[in-house]
Scaffold this active site. Structure first.
Site, mmCIF file in Angstrom:
data_model
loop_
_atom_site.group_PDB
_atom_site.id
_atom_site.type_symbol
_atom_site.label_atom_id
_atom_site.label_comp_id
_atom_site.label_asym_id
_atom_site.label_seq_id
_atom_site.Cartn_x
_atom_site.Cartn_y
_atom_site.Cartn_z
ATOM 1 N N VAL A 1 0.844 -1.203 0.000
ATOM 2 C CA VAL A 1 0.000 0.000 0.000
ATOM 3 C C VAL A 1 0.877 1.249 0.000
ATOM 4 O O VAL A 1 0.618 2.210 -0.741
ATOM 5 C CB VAL A 1 -0.955 0.000 1.207
ATOM 6 C CG1 VAL A 1 -1.716 1.324 1.287
ATOM 7 C CG2 VAL A 1 -1.933 -1.152 1.110
ATOM 8 N N ASP A 2 1.911 1.260 0.822
ATOM 9 C CA ASP A 2 2.839 2.394 0.829
ATOM 10 C C ASP A 2 3.468 2.585 -0.547
ATOM 11 O O ASP A 2 3.580 3.713 -1.056
ATOM 12 C CB ASP A 2 3.941 2.178 1.860
ATOM 13 C CG ASP A 2 3.529 2.573 3.263
ATOM 14 O OD1 ASP A 2 2.545 3.314 3.418
ATOM 15 O OD2 ASP A 2 4.198 2.142 4.224
ATOM 16 N N LEU A 3 3.918 1.498 -1.151
ATOM 17 C CA LEU A 3 4.581 1.591 -2.451
ATOM 18 C C LEU A 3 3.619 2.093 -3.524
ATOM 19 O O LEU A 3 3.972 2.956 -4.340
ATOM 20 C CB LEU A 3 5.144 0.222 -2.842
ATOM 21 C CG LEU A 3 6.286 -0.303 -1.974
ATOM 22 C CD1 LEU A 3 6.615 -1.744 -2.334
ATOM 23 C CD2 LEU A 3 7.518 0.575 -2.120
ATOM 24 N N GLY B 1 3.010 5.767 -2.992
ATOM 25 C CA GLY B 1 4.148 6.583 -3.426
ATOM 26 C C GLY B 1 4.216 6.739 -4.923
ATOM 27 O O GLY B 1 4.449 7.836 -5.441
#
Length: 399
Positions: free
Chosen positions: A170-172, A175
């Site tokens: 999810v972070d990737l 970003g």
């Protein structure tokens, strides 16, 4: 500046920490922007203390998200640190931040304050949840969002408990989405008289998007989709299989390929003639009968032999490698995917290269992941801070 790089001449101020924001900034740095990363003077980015250490103040985690940046230390809890950060922001085209809700405004580094002085600024805020909703102040964490958005329910084998992705997906995804949105806002700025935009990304929104076709199926059927592990929900045989000496990926994408697979790979031509397996739709229905037969045939043969037969049959395939083998493979090395570098403190480190290619050439690693505050004197010198003032800032703990 390197004029051959797409974003050469663009200045980015990276006020973010951990993963989603730093990745967005790294994308812009890879594409040629001058990215200045602001970190706390004592601890730096949180990820400097996560995982395997590389040198005095770096880690493998930090290095993976912070190539092609310059590091400046500023204590943003001190008025002088905030003032210097505002000066940097007002000289930047892009600002990226992921502070807790309301924290950035207290520092005078919010979009409204900066845009009042620099209308052309493109400002990216990354939050956990809808910044206009009731959970706006709630912090966002990848693992929590993976659970809340149903992503854990997609992973693993049938009957297995919820399982997260191996990396902070999810972070990737957030970003990369933030990088795309920033580029769109920069393009819009070129067409609307130089006016910037406030770009906002929420982890939860991006987590929901990651469900893609499984999410659509759940909405249409009003039920959670089944788990298939490494298999495909509608294509059979398709997935990871064990040869006699190791795993491989086999993707039989159509009926003609299945005929060739049965005849030329596993030596069972009668399977292709069986009405239960003649079409992909039928194979999907009868997967629990067909797959044990296929698995038994594959397990009797060495992987190299199978891969050779699959290639000759025109069936997409590949060996399954561990991370180290993948990163040190001849394929990765020939493509320049991993390069050797040296940190400013003398520590030798591997650095993953940007994935982008222009005119056939991979974009360069212009700056190895910086040591903490490596470029403080250089960047603040560009603001007119002389040696005496820099020393005073250091004495006061501002930098």
């Amino acid at each position: 500046m390197n004029p051959s790089l797409p974003l050469s001449g663009l200045r980015v101020l990276d006020l973010s920490r951990v993963l989603a924001g730093p990745l967005a900034a790294q994308v812009l740095g890879d594409l040629g922007a001058d990215v200045v990363k602001v970190e706390h003077p004592a601890r730096g980015d949180d990820t400097r203390d996560w995982g395997v250490r590389t040198g005095a103040h770096n880690s493998a985690y930090f290095n993976s998200m912070n190539r092609n940046k310059r590091s400046v230390t500023l204590d943003l809890q001190q008025p002088e640190g905030q003032r210097l950060a505002r000066e940097l922001a007002l000289q930047s085209d892009v600002v990226i931040q992921n502070f807790k809700f309301g924290g950035i405004a207290k520092m005078g580094l919010d979009y409204d304050t900066l845009a009042a002085e620099r209308p052309g600024i493109v400002y990216c805020s990354i939050t956990g949840y809808d910044p206009t909703g009731p959970e706006a102040a709630r912090p966002g964490y990848d693992l929590v969002v993976q659970g809340e958005t149903g992503l854990m329910g997609l992973n693993g084998e049938e009957g297995q408990a919820p399982l997260k992705f191996g990396v902070a997906m999810v972070d990737l995804f957030t970003g990369m989405s933030a990088g795309q949105a920033i580029l769109a806002a920069l393009w819009a700025r070129e067409r609307n008289g130089g006016r910037g935009r406030h770009v906002q990304l929420a982890l939860h929104d991006c987590g929901v998007m990651l469900s893609v076709y499984y999410g659509m199926e759940a909405l249409i059927q009003q039920a959670d989709p089944p788990k298939y592990g490494n298999a495909h929900p509608s294509i059979v045989p398709y997935g990871v299989f064990d040869a006699a000496d190791g795993p491989l990926v086999i993707t039989v994408g159509n009926n003609a390929q299945f005929v060739r697979f049965c005849q030329g790979v596993i030596g069972r031509p009668e399977l292709a003639d069986d009405p239960r397996y003649a079409t992909n739709t039928a194979r999907a229905v009868h997967r629990h009968e067909l797959l044990p037969i296929i698995k038994a045939e594959l397990a009797r043969r060495p992987r190299a032999e199978l891969l050779d037969a699959l290639v000759r049959a025109g069936i997409p395939c590949g060996e399954v490698l561990g991370v180290l083998d993948a990163l040190t493979s001849p394929r990765t090395q020939a493509a320049g995917g991993v390069q050797q570098a040296t940190l400013a403190d003398g520590t030798p480190v591997p650095v993953q290269a940007p994935p982008y290619r222009f005119e056939g050439a991979r974009l360069p690693i212009r700056h190895v992941p910086p040591t903490l505050g490596q470029h403080t004197a250089e960047v603040l010198g560009e603001l007119g801070v002389d040696a005496a003032r820099l020393d005073a800032l250091r004495q006061g703990g501002v930098v």
